[in-house]
Design an enzyme around this catalytic site. Structure first.
Site, PDB file in Angstrom:
ATOM      1  N   GLU A   1     -46.880  11.748  15.162  1.00 28.21           N
ATOM      2  CA  GLU A   1     -47.021  12.889  15.819  1.00 28.21           C
ATOM      3  C   GLU A   1     -46.266  12.636  17.246  1.00 28.21           C
ATOM      4  OE1 GLU A   1     -48.418  15.467  14.929  1.00 28.21           O
ATOM      5  OE2 GLU A   1     -49.713  14.951  13.324  1.00 28.21           O
TER       6      GLU A   1
ATOM      7  N   LYS B   1     -54.937   0.359  19.743  1.00 29.22           N
ATOM      8  CA  LYS B   1     -53.884   0.007  20.981  1.00 29.22           C
ATOM      9  C   LYS B   1     -53.733   1.182  21.618  1.00 29.22           C
ATOM     10  CE  LYS B   1     -50.087  -0.019  22.687  1.00 29.22           C
ATOM     11  NZ  LYS B   1     -50.133  -0.034  24.037  1.00 29.22           N
TER      12      LYS B   1
ATOM     13  N   GLU C   1     -37.413  17.518  25.415  1.00 28.00           N
ATOM     14  CA  GLU C   1     -38.673  17.512  26.076  1.00 28.00           C
ATOM     15  C   GLU C   1     -38.829  16.825  27.440  1.00 28.00           C
ATOM     16  OE1 GLU C   1     -41.590  14.605  24.075  1.00 28.00           O
ATOM     17  OE2 GLU C   1     -43.061  16.303  24.112  1.00 28.00           O
TER      18      GLU C   1
ATOM     19  N   SER D   1     -43.737   9.139  21.934  1.00 27.70           N
ATOM     20  CA  SER D   1     -42.425   9.915  21.886  1.00 27.70           C
ATOM     21  C   SER D   1     -41.832   9.688  20.492  1.00 27.70           C
ATOM     22  CB  SER D   1     -41.578   8.938  23.076  1.00 27.70           C
ATOM     23  OG  SER D   1     -41.472   7.731  22.632  1.00 27.70           O
ATOM     24  N   THR D   2     -40.451  10.330  20.434  1.00 26.24           N
ATOM     25  CA  THR D   2     -39.956  10.537  19.250  1.00 26.24           C
ATOM     26  C   THR D   2     -38.915   9.322  19.114  1.00 26.24           C
ATOM     27  OG1 THR D   2     -39.824  12.719  19.287  1.00 26.24           O
ATOM     28  CG2 THR D   2     -37.941  11.670  17.946  1.00 26.24           C
TER      29      THR D   2
ATOM     30  N   CYS E   1     -47.976  17.908  23.894  1.00 30.80           N
ATOM     31  CA  CYS E   1     -46.594  17.731  22.959  1.00 30.80           C
ATOM     32  C   CYS E   1     -46.366  19.180  22.559  1.00 30.80           C
ATOM     33  CB  CYS E   1     -47.033  16.720  21.945  1.00 30.80           C
ATOM     34  SG  CYS E   1     -48.577  17.156  21.063  1.00 30.80           S
TER      35      CYS E   1
HETATM   36  P1  NDP Z   1     -44.422   5.745  24.163  1.00 27.46           P
HETATM   37  O1  NDP Z   1     -43.797   6.417  22.725  1.00 27.46           O
HETATM   38  O2  NDP Z   1     -43.371   4.718  24.734  1.00 27.46           O
HETATM   39  O3  NDP Z   1     -45.700   5.161  23.875  1.00 27.46           O
HETATM   40  C1  NDP Z   1     -46.758   5.775  22.974  1.00 27.46           C
HETATM   41  C2  NDP Z   1     -47.320   4.355  22.727  1.00 27.46           C
HETATM   42  O4  NDP Z   1     -46.641   3.604  21.823  1.00 27.46           O
HETATM   43  C3  NDP Z   1     -48.019   3.616  23.557  1.00 27.46           C
HETATM   44  O5  NDP Z   1     -49.196   3.102  23.339  1.00 27.46           O
HETATM   45  C4  NDP Z   1     -47.186   2.621  23.706  1.00 27.46           C
HETATM   46  O6  NDP Z   1     -47.689   1.212  24.252  1.00 27.46           O
HETATM   47  C5  NDP Z   1     -46.911   2.277  22.417  1.00 27.46           C
HETATM   48  N1  NDP Z   1     -45.523   1.816  22.130  1.00 27.46           N
HETATM   49  C6  NDP Z   1     -44.483   1.552  22.989  1.00 27.46           C
HETATM   50  N2  NDP Z   1     -43.195   1.009  22.405  1.00 27.46           N
HETATM   51  C7  NDP Z   1     -43.923   0.831  21.015  1.00 27.46           C
HETATM   52  C8  NDP Z   1     -43.506   0.018  20.006  1.00 27.46           C
HETATM   53  N3  NDP Z   1     -41.936  -0.354  19.790  1.00 27.46           N
HETATM   54  N4  NDP Z   1     -43.880  -0.229  18.844  1.00 27.46           N
HETATM   55  C9  NDP Z   1     -45.241   0.293  18.852  1.00 27.46           C
HETATM   56  N5  NDP Z   1     -46.028   1.092  19.960  1.00 27.46           N
HETATM   57  C10 NDP Z   1     -45.362   1.166  20.771  1.00 27.46           C
HETATM   58  O7  NDP Z   1     -44.413   7.183  24.988  1.00 27.46           O
HETATM   59  P2  NDP Z   1     -44.742   7.009  26.452  1.00 27.46           P
HETATM   60  O8  NDP Z   1     -46.010   6.851  26.790  1.00 27.46           O
HETATM   61  O9  NDP Z   1     -43.673   5.942  27.346  1.00 27.46           O
HETATM   62  O10 NDP Z   1     -43.934   8.607  27.027  1.00 27.46           O
HETATM   63  C11 NDP Z   1     -42.678   8.731  27.193  1.00 27.46           C
HETATM   64  C12 NDP Z   1     -42.384   9.743  26.465  1.00 27.46           C
HETATM   65  O11 NDP Z   1     -42.816  10.241  25.355  1.00 27.46           O
HETATM   66  C13 NDP Z   1     -42.677  10.944  27.383  1.00 27.46           C
HETATM   67  O12 NDP Z   1     -41.992  11.384  28.667  1.00 27.46           O
HETATM   68  C14 NDP Z   1     -42.996  12.174  26.372  1.00 27.46           C
HETATM   69  O13 NDP Z   1     -41.735  13.026  26.362  1.00 27.46           O
HETATM   70  C15 NDP Z   1     -43.199  11.701  25.324  1.00 27.46           C
HETATM   71  N6  NDP Z   1     -44.760  11.610  24.709  1.00 27.46           N
HETATM   72  C16 NDP Z   1     -44.895  12.335  23.764  1.00 27.46           C
HETATM   73  C17 NDP Z   1     -46.247  12.601  23.388  1.00 27.46           C
HETATM   74  C18 NDP Z   1     -46.872  13.584  22.391  1.00 27.46           C
HETATM   75  O14 NDP Z   1     -47.912  13.745  22.397  1.00 27.46           O
HETATM   76  N7  NDP Z   1     -45.944  14.140  21.802  1.00 27.46           N
HETATM   77  C19 NDP Z   1     -47.316  11.630  23.954  1.00 27.46           C
HETATM   78  C20 NDP Z   1     -46.955  10.833  25.019  1.00 27.46           C
HETATM   79  C21 NDP Z   1     -45.377  10.721  25.307  1.00 27.46           C
HETATM   80  P3  NDP Z   1     -47.310   1.045  26.003  1.00 27.46           P
HETATM   81  O15 NDP Z   1     -48.040   2.138  26.989  1.00 27.46           O
HETATM   82  O16 NDP Z   1     -48.086   0.035  26.196  1.00 27.46           O
HETATM   83  O17 NDP Z   1     -45.908   1.190  26.369  1.00 27.46           O
END
Ligand code: NDP
Length: 492
Positions: free
Chosen positions: A263, A189, A396, A242-243, A297
């Site tokens: 991660e 996904k 972050e 995200s965390t 990240c």
């Molecule tokens: P998210 O953690 O919201 O999303 C990451 C993935 O998880 C996406 O595919 C998202 O789908 C999916 N997802 C969202 N909610 C759920 C859930 N409840 N159960 C399972 N999967 C889920 O990150 P964002 O993309 O919204 O980014 C937000 C923040 O996260 C950033 O500002 C940053 O701080 C951090 N981040 C950190 C990353 C890293 O590499 N450490 C990478 C990306 C973000 P969908 O996109 O459809 O919501």
């Protein structure tokens, strides 16, 4: 004002508005009702869209992966490695389309996205090279000599791979390659802002001849990701993001006793020692501290400077960031693009405002107009006089914002570096390699770079504390998709 609406439509974009998902070796029309729009963050143009798959689509994808599992698991590891090597070649053939689609989805400059296919191919080739690890017999005698145990490594089964938008290819492939090598099958996904570039990986998998059902791709919102995590047909979850979402997935997997690799976020530090060569540091500064417009990240977004060199360091960092070109991410010399989404732009601006309100000093950027008449651009910003309690020092940001803090003694510098809930990356800058190496052991973080930072596919990439659970890359990353079975026998 710079206008980017004039970006020529010469980009190589094989997919725009599509209706299908990939299940059981076929593209098939999704049966859900909603759609997710894909926006170019540099121009705000909606240029693509994908379907939001239904629960029935999800059931089909998981069932297809389950059916394919037995045959894929039973192939010899070298045979699976052969598929991975062909996949690597097929990904490289699609390098330009991958780069352009990625850039139109999330605004990563092509200098960055242009490396995505090569990097993905190298990840597939690295994990193919580990086939021998799966073929070597691991036999352990009973301590009393009464028999022996053969420790086999079985693939875990059907894996859910959930990726974020910042590196939409590589953060999928970092999971897909070890999963396939281990003998697992997968349902992917992608993140909602970046659902199209990953289709080129599926095309590569088809061209490489992967059997039907081994790789499946479904699209949908976060709630759909949650349904995938909970699906009874899933044996393991691998997530980057995200965390808070990672914590929620960990809770679900805890209840289900389902293995999970996470991660998550980071707030890493660049610890600059008094003997550091600032010219060398300036050359790697952006890659180390603000890679991908700050949307990486592990980057060292907090710079810890010795008090005696503080002013000099602030001047160098300010000059380097201010001189880097921000603009059209399709131009090869662009260093900083836009934020990936409007929401991310607003988040970053809010952090910049909080930095100013809490007393930090913007030496370049700040909450000012971006200079572009459209797009989700935020001016790269350097904050000096940052103190450890400020939000910009602790949270972050995921945007082009650097915080420079000062320390009086090395112990204080180390304490500042460790004063975070995260534990992902970090860098040390010193002209004394032995001293820097020894100091790395005092940083409470999964990876440390001495004078630069890059992840190495052959070494574990593992976050501590709020940065995650488990490891990707290296033999450790392969092991994350395996479960041991001990077969005890008498020695004849
Ligand atoms: P998210 O953690 O919201 O999303 C990451 C993935 O998880 C996406 O595919 C998202 O789908 C999916 N997802 C969202 N909610 C759920 C859930 N409840 N159960 C399972 N999967 C889920 O990150 P964002 O993309 O919204 O980014 C937000 C923040 O996260 C950033 O500002 C940053 O701080 C951090 N981040 C950190 C990353 C890293 O590499 N450490 C990478 C990306 C973000 P969908 O996109 O459809 O919501």
């Amino acid at each position: 004002m710079t206008s980017l609406l004039s970006i020529p439509l010469t980009a190589n974009l094989p997919y725009r508005h599509i209706d299908d998902v990939f299940i059981d070796g076929q593209w098939q029309v999704a049966t859900g009702t909603g759609r997710t729009l894909v926006t170019n963050p540099a121009t705000e143009e909606v240029w693509g869209s994908v379907p939001q798959a239904s629960v029935a689509d999800l059931d089909q994808a998981v069932a297809a992966a389950r059916r394919a599992f037995g045959g894929w698991r039973d192939l010899a590891p070298t045979a699976r490695a052969g598929f991975l090597l062909r996949l690597a070649d097929e990904v490289e053939k699609r390098a330009e389309a991958i780069s352009h689609t990625n850039t139109w989805e999330n605004g990563s400059p092509v200098a960055e996205s242009g490396r995505a296919a090569g990097n993905a191919a190298s990840i597939f080739r690295y994990f193919a090279s580990l086939a021998g690890l799966l073929e070597t017999a691991d036999i352990r005698p009973f301590p009393d000599g009464s028999g022996e145990t053969v420790v086999r490594q079985d693939p875990i089964g059907v894996c859910a791979l959930i990726a974020p938008w910042n590196f939409p290819i590589n953060l999928v492939v970092a999971k897909l390659a070890p999963a396939l090598m281990a003998g697992c099958t997968v349902v992917i996904k992608p993140a909602s802002p970046t659902p199209l570039s990953v289709r080129l990986i599926i095309d590569a998998a088809r061209a490489a001849g992967l059997p039907a059902g081994v790789v499946n791709l479904v699209t949908g919102p976060g709630s759909f990701g949650d349904a995938l995590v909970r699906h009874p047909g899933i044996d393991k979850v691998a997530f980057t993001g995200s965390t808070p979402v990672g914590r929620s997935i960990a809770g679900t997997c805890g209840q289900l006793l389902r293995p999970v690799t996470l991660e998550l976020g980071g707030k890493s530090s660049a610890l600059v020692l008094p003997d550091a060569d600032l010219d060398s540091l300036s050359k790697v500064l952006i890659r180390t501290c603000l890679r991908n417009t700050g949307q990486t990240c592990y980057i060292s977004t907090r710079i810890l400077a010795p008090v005696e060199r503080y002013a000099e360091l602030v001047d160098m960092v300010t000059a380097t960031i201010a001189a880097a070109k921000q603009g059209d991410p399709m131009q090869p010399d662009t260093v900083f693009g836009p934020a990936a989404t409007r929401a991310q732009e607003q988040t970053v601006r809010e952090y910049i405002r909080s930095g100013v309100a809490e007393g930090a000093r913007a030496t370049t950027g700040g909450d000012v107009a971006s200079g572009f008449d459209q797009g989700f651009f935020v001016k790269p910003t350097v904050f000096a006089d940052v103190t450890p309690g400020m939000r910009i020092a602790r949270e972050e940001i995921f945007g082009p914002v650097l915080s420079i803090l000062r320390y009086n003694s090395l112990d204080e510098g180390v304490a500042l570096a460790n004063n975070t809930s995260f534990g992902l990356g970090g860098t040390i800058f010193s002209e004394d390699p032995d001293r820097a190496f020894a100091l790395a052991g005092r940083l409470d973080t999964g990876s440390v770079g001495l004078g630069f930072f890059a992840s190495n596919h052959a070494a574990p990439f593992a976050g501590r504390h709020d940065s995650g659970l488990g490891a990707e890359f290296g033999p450790e990353g392969l092991k994350a998709y395996l479960v041991p079975q001990s077969v005890h026998r008498r020695i004849r």
